[in-house]
Each structure stands twice: as C-alpha cells, then as structure tokens.
Design an enzyme around this catalytic site. Structure first.
Site, PDB file in Angstrom:
ATOM      1  N   PRO A 236      -9.787  17.286  27.247  1.00 40.10           N
ATOM      2  CA  PRO A 236      -8.516  16.737  27.713  1.00 40.10           C
ATOM      3  C   PRO A 236      -7.423  17.799  27.731  1.00 40.10           C
ATOM      4  CG  PRO A 236      -8.953  16.034  25.459  1.00 40.10           C
ATOM      5  CD  PRO A 236     -10.172  16.772  25.921  1.00 40.10           C
TER       6      PRO A 236
ATOM      7  N   ASN B  28      -9.776  26.532  26.067  1.00 39.68           N
ATOM      8  CA  ASN B  28     -10.213  27.349  24.927  1.00 39.68           C
ATOM      9  C   ASN B  28      -9.562  28.731  24.865  1.00 39.68           C
ATOM     10  OD1 ASN B  28     -11.950  25.287  24.153  1.00 39.68           O
ATOM     11  ND2 ASN B  28     -13.731  26.174  25.203  1.00 39.68           N
TER      12      ASN B  28
ATOM     13  N   HIS C 140      -3.737  15.645  15.122  1.00 39.60           N
ATOM     14  CA  HIS C 140      -2.507  16.379  15.435  1.00 39.60           C
ATOM     15  C   HIS C 140      -1.447  16.244  14.348  1.00 39.60           C
ATOM     16  CE1 HIS C 140      -3.671  16.382  19.990  1.00 39.60           C
ATOM     17  NE2 HIS C 140      -4.262  17.349  19.326  1.00 39.60           N
TER      18      HIS C 140
ATOM     19  N   ASP D  13     -23.029  21.399  19.112  1.00 37.75           N
ATOM     20  CA  ASP D  13     -24.174  22.310  19.117  1.00 37.75           C
ATOM     21  C   ASP D  13     -23.772  23.773  18.992  1.00 37.75           C
ATOM     22  OD1 ASP D  13     -22.913  22.702  21.489  1.00 37.75           O
ATOM     23  OD2 ASP D  13     -24.666  22.336  22.770  1.00 37.75           O
TER      24      ASP D  13
ATOM     25  N   ARG E 151      -9.937  21.776  15.300  1.00 40.68           N
ATOM     26  CA  ARG E 151      -9.929  21.733  16.772  1.00 40.68           C
ATOM     27  C   ARG E 151     -11.166  22.431  17.353  1.00 40.68           C
ATOM     28  NH1 ARG E 151      -6.686  24.625  21.068  1.00 40.68           N
ATOM     29  NH2 ARG E 151      -6.463  23.107  22.752  1.00 40.68           N
TER      30      ARG E 151
ATOM     31  N   HIS F  47     -13.582  20.830  20.160  1.00 35.05           N
ATOM     32  CA  HIS F  47     -13.891  21.489  21.430  1.00 35.05           C
ATOM     33  C   HIS F  47     -15.366  21.856  21.541  1.00 35.05           C
ATOM     34  CE1 HIS F  47      -9.704  22.524  23.192  1.00 35.05           C
ATOM     35  NE2 HIS F  47      -9.641  21.425  22.458  1.00 35.05           N
TER      36      HIS F  47
HETATM   37  C1  HEM Z   1      -6.443  13.093  22.979  1.00 36.02           C
HETATM   38  C2  HEM Z   1      -6.560  14.180  23.711  1.00 36.02           C
HETATM   39  C3  HEM Z   1      -6.098  15.522  23.223  1.00 36.02           C
HETATM   40  C4  HEM Z   1      -5.283  16.373  23.877  1.00 36.02           C
HETATM   41  C5  HEM Z   1      -4.670  16.160  25.273  1.00 36.02           C
HETATM   42  C6  HEM Z   1      -5.070  17.515  23.028  1.00 36.02           C
HETATM   43  C7  HEM Z   1      -4.288  18.612  23.375  1.00 36.02           C
HETATM   44  C8  HEM Z   1      -3.942  19.627  22.513  1.00 36.02           C
HETATM   45  C9  HEM Z   1      -3.094  20.731  22.854  1.00 36.02           C
HETATM   46  C10 HEM Z   1      -2.465  20.966  24.221  1.00 36.02           C
HETATM   47  C11 HEM Z   1      -2.969  21.503  21.742  1.00 36.02           C
HETATM   48  C12 HEM Z   1      -2.182  22.823  21.629  1.00 36.02           C
HETATM   49  C13 HEM Z   1      -3.069  23.984  22.060  1.00 36.02           C
HETATM   50  C14 HEM Z   1      -2.378  25.334  22.161  1.00 36.02           C
HETATM   51  O1  HEM Z   1      -1.232  25.494  21.729  1.00 36.02           O
HETATM   52  O2  HEM Z   1      -3.027  26.284  22.642  1.00 36.02           O
HETATM   53  C15 HEM Z   1      -3.734  20.874  20.695  1.00 36.02           C
HETATM   54  C16 HEM Z   1      -3.836  21.338  19.410  1.00 36.02           C
HETATM   55  C17 HEM Z   1      -4.621  20.763  18.453  1.00 36.02           C
HETATM   56  N1  HEM Z   1      -5.542  19.741  18.642  1.00 36.02           N
HETATM   57 FE1  HEM Z   1      -5.632  18.516  20.225  1.00 36.02          FE
HETATM   58  N2  HEM Z   1      -5.756  17.341  21.870  1.00 36.02           N
HETATM   59  C18 HEM Z   1      -6.418  16.145  21.940  1.00 36.02           C
HETATM   60  C19 HEM Z   1      -7.267  15.616  20.990  1.00 36.02           C
HETATM   61  C20 HEM Z   1      -7.607  16.241  19.807  1.00 36.02           C
HETATM   62  C21 HEM Z   1      -8.641  15.807  18.909  1.00 36.02           C
HETATM   63  C22 HEM Z   1      -9.579  14.612  19.161  1.00 36.02           C
HETATM   64  C23 HEM Z   1      -8.640  16.663  17.862  1.00 36.02           C
HETATM   65  C24 HEM Z   1      -9.524  16.698  16.647  1.00 36.02           C
HETATM   66  C25 HEM Z   1     -10.158  15.642  16.143  1.00 36.02           C
HETATM   67  C26 HEM Z   1      -7.574  17.625  18.095  1.00 36.02           C
HETATM   68  C27 HEM Z   1      -7.186  18.606  17.218  1.00 36.02           C
HETATM   69  C28 HEM Z   1      -6.159  19.499  17.449  1.00 36.02           C
HETATM   70  C29 HEM Z   1      -5.599  20.357  16.422  1.00 36.02           C
HETATM   71  C30 HEM Z   1      -5.973  20.341  14.959  1.00 36.02           C
HETATM   72  C31 HEM Z   1      -4.657  21.172  17.055  1.00 36.02           C
HETATM   73  C32 HEM Z   1      -3.832  22.308  16.428  1.00 36.02           C
HETATM   74  C33 HEM Z   1      -4.676  23.572  16.458  1.00 36.02           C
HETATM   75  C34 HEM Z   1      -4.045  24.808  15.837  1.00 36.02           C
HETATM   76  O3  HEM Z   1      -2.942  24.753  15.270  1.00 36.02           O
HETATM   77  O4  HEM Z   1      -4.688  25.871  15.935  1.00 36.02           O
HETATM   78  N3  HEM Z   1      -6.999  17.356  19.291  1.00 36.02           N
HETATM   79  N4  HEM Z   1      -4.338  19.740  21.191  1.00 36.02           N
END
Ligand code: HEM
Ligand SMILES: *[C@@H]1O[C@H](CO)[C@@H](O)[C@H](O)[C@H]1NC(C)=O
Length: 241
Positions: free
Chosen positions: A165, A96, A195, A76, A64, A68
């Site tokens: 997003p 973030n 995810h 970068d 993630r 970001h």
């Molecule tokens: C499509 C739009 C996306 C939205 C709305 C979104 C939103 C989120 C949210 C709300 C979380 C939880 C954050 C928290 O608990 O503080 C999350 C976690 C995560 N996101 Fe996304 N995300 C998106 C796309 C992506 C993409 C493109 C990737 C990577 C290629 C990604 C990788 C991750 C990962 C791996 C986690 C878990 C992080 C952890 O456990 O520390 N996400 N995302």
C-alpha cells in the site's frame, strides 16, 4: 495389519504416522528449533536490543521490514535478496527503496545464529522474531511466533510495486489490497496500529497536511512546522504524536 489392531494400537500407529509426516514436511510450530537451535530466541532478542539501544527507531523499521516481506509472496525473506547482474529483487521497489531499513540488523542476527547453529534457521523466521522483539522491547505487547518458514529463492519487484500500500491510497484501495492477502478491514485497522511507532518522510504525507479537510487541524499545523509546502522532502516526523 492396521484394520485388525486394537483401537489403542491403531491410535499409536496414527500418532507415529502424524509425527513422521510432520517431521518430513516440517510442519510449522513455536518449538521448531527447540532442539536444533535452542539459543535462537535469546540471540535474536539480544541483537535487537543492542540495535534499539543505538537507535530506538530501528524497532519500527524492523517491524515494517517484516510487513513489506510478508505482503509480497508471503513471509519468505524475499525482501532481503540483493540485486545482481542477472537477478532483480524487491529492494528497489518504490515502497522499499530509501525507505525500508534494518537489513544490517537482520544480517547481524543471521551471522550470530549461523555461528551457533549453522544452516538451520532461515532468515524468514529471523525477520518474524525480530519484529516481535522490536515491538516488545519498545514497550508494546509480545506474541508467540510460529516457526519453520522457508526462505525464498525468488523475489518479485513488480509485486512489491503493486501489492504494497502507498501513502496516497484511498480507503477502498487499502481495503482491497488487504483483502487480496485475506485480511479484513478490521485486520487492516489493527495492523495499522504499527504506526504507533516509527517515522515518515515529509513528502509522503505533505499532501495530507496541506490539502486534506478530514484532518485534525492542530495536528496538521504541528506537522507543517517541519514539513513545509516545498523543500524538506526527507524531513522525518513521528507517524503518531
Ligand atoms: C495500511 C496501509 C499502510 C500504508 C499506506 C503505510 C504507509 C507507510 C508510509 C508511507 C510510511 C513512511 C515511509 C517512509 O517515510 O519512507 C510507513 C512507515 C511505517 N509503517 Fe506503514 N503503512 C501501512 C501499513 C503498515 C503495516 C500493516 C505495518 C506493520 C504491521 C506498518 C508499519 C510501519 C512502520 C513501523 C513504519 C515506520 C518505519 C520506520 O520508522 O522506519 N505499516 N508506512
Ligand atoms: C488534535 O491534534 C493535537 C496535536 O497533535 C492533539 O493535541 C489533540 O489531542 C488532537 N485532537 C483530537 C480531537 O484528536
């Protein structure tokens, strides 16, 4: 005299010029540090592997972190820049702050890389490699990483807030946010497969599990067990069952 030289000579002149051009301009490729930092990929993989042995979730966090970083002015490493009295970076942006994790793992990799090949490899390439190794070490696929990025000297808090997003974004908003980065809806669906790993805090998905009708009801009920209507804002749940 280029125009009078035989074809093969003109071709080798062309090759020589392209070679010079790619050296001067540092064209990106997979073997960018083959000579200047031969142990790079071994170092990254071993530090990531140690981090995952301590906490498997770190692999998701590093993936993630890469996302970001890339969505704000490109891959970068701008996300790594700390605030100072005269500089505001991206770490305090809403998507973030208290959310992106893994900065200290990148720092640990960077120190080992600096010890082995000083002032050679930018953090941006380290972040890209760490994300790749994280996915692979957690049992996912692997891919080749093209190297030769440049680290940012600037960052953008406002772009981090506007371009990343959010959990409440509608499908059409998400599609336009990805389109703004030249990514198709299909790219978005594929990238969202990230995810499969990682966790989310309760307050970010509470609305979905209590108010959405377009949701698997037993999944909603399962999540409600650890994410109640009030309280438990920071309780964690795996994003994928
Ligand atoms: C499509 C739009 C996306 C939205 C709305 C979104 C939103 C989120 C949210 C709300 C979380 C939880 C954050 C928290 O608990 O503080 C999350 C976690 C995560 N996101 Fe996304 N995300 C998106 C796309 C992506 C993409 C493109 C990737 C990577 C290629 C990604 C990788 C991750 C990962 C791996 C986690 C878990 C992080 C952890 O456990 O520390 N996400 N995302
Ligand atoms: C609905 O969610 C439950 C609990 O996570 C899961 O076991 C089940 O397979 C899901 N059903 C469908 C149709 O996705």
């Amino acid at each position: 005299m280029l125009s009078m030289a035989p074809i093969s000579d003109r071709f080798s002149t062309f090759l020589l010029l392209s070679l010079l051009f790619s050296c001067v301009h540092g064209q990106m490729n997979q073997n960018y540090y083959k000579k200047s930092c031969p142990n790079l990929e071994t170092i990254v993989r071993s530090v990531v592997s140690q981090a995952l042995a301590t906490e498997a979730r770190m692999g998701a966090s590093l993936l993630r972190l890469f996302f970001h970083d890339c969505f704000v002015q490109g891959c970068d490493a701008s996300i790594l820049l700390d605030d100072t009295p005269t500089f505001t970076g991206e770490k305090t942006a809403f998507p973030n702050i208290n959310s992106v994790r893994g900065y200290e793992v990148i720092d640990a990799i960077k120190s080992q890389v600096e010890a082995s090949c000083p002032a050679t490899v930018p953090c941006a390439d380290i972040v890209a490699l760490a994300a790749r190794d994280s996915v692979n070490l957690l049992g996912g696929p692997t891919w080749n990483v093209v190297l030769g990025r440049k680290d940012a000297r600037t960052a953008s808090l406002s772009e981090a807030n506007s371009d990343l997003p959010g959990p409440g974004s509608s499908l059409s908003t998400l599609i336009s946010m990805f389109a703004a980065k030249d990514l198709s809806p299909q790219d978005m669906a594929v990238l969202s497969g990230a995810h499969t790993i990682g966790q989310s805090r309760c307050f970010l998905f509470r609305d979905r599990i209590f108010n959405d009708i377009n949701i698997n009801t037993s999944f909603a009920a399962l999540r409600q067990q650890t994410c109640p209507l009030s309280g438990g804002d920071s309780n964690l749940a795996p994003i994928d069952v």
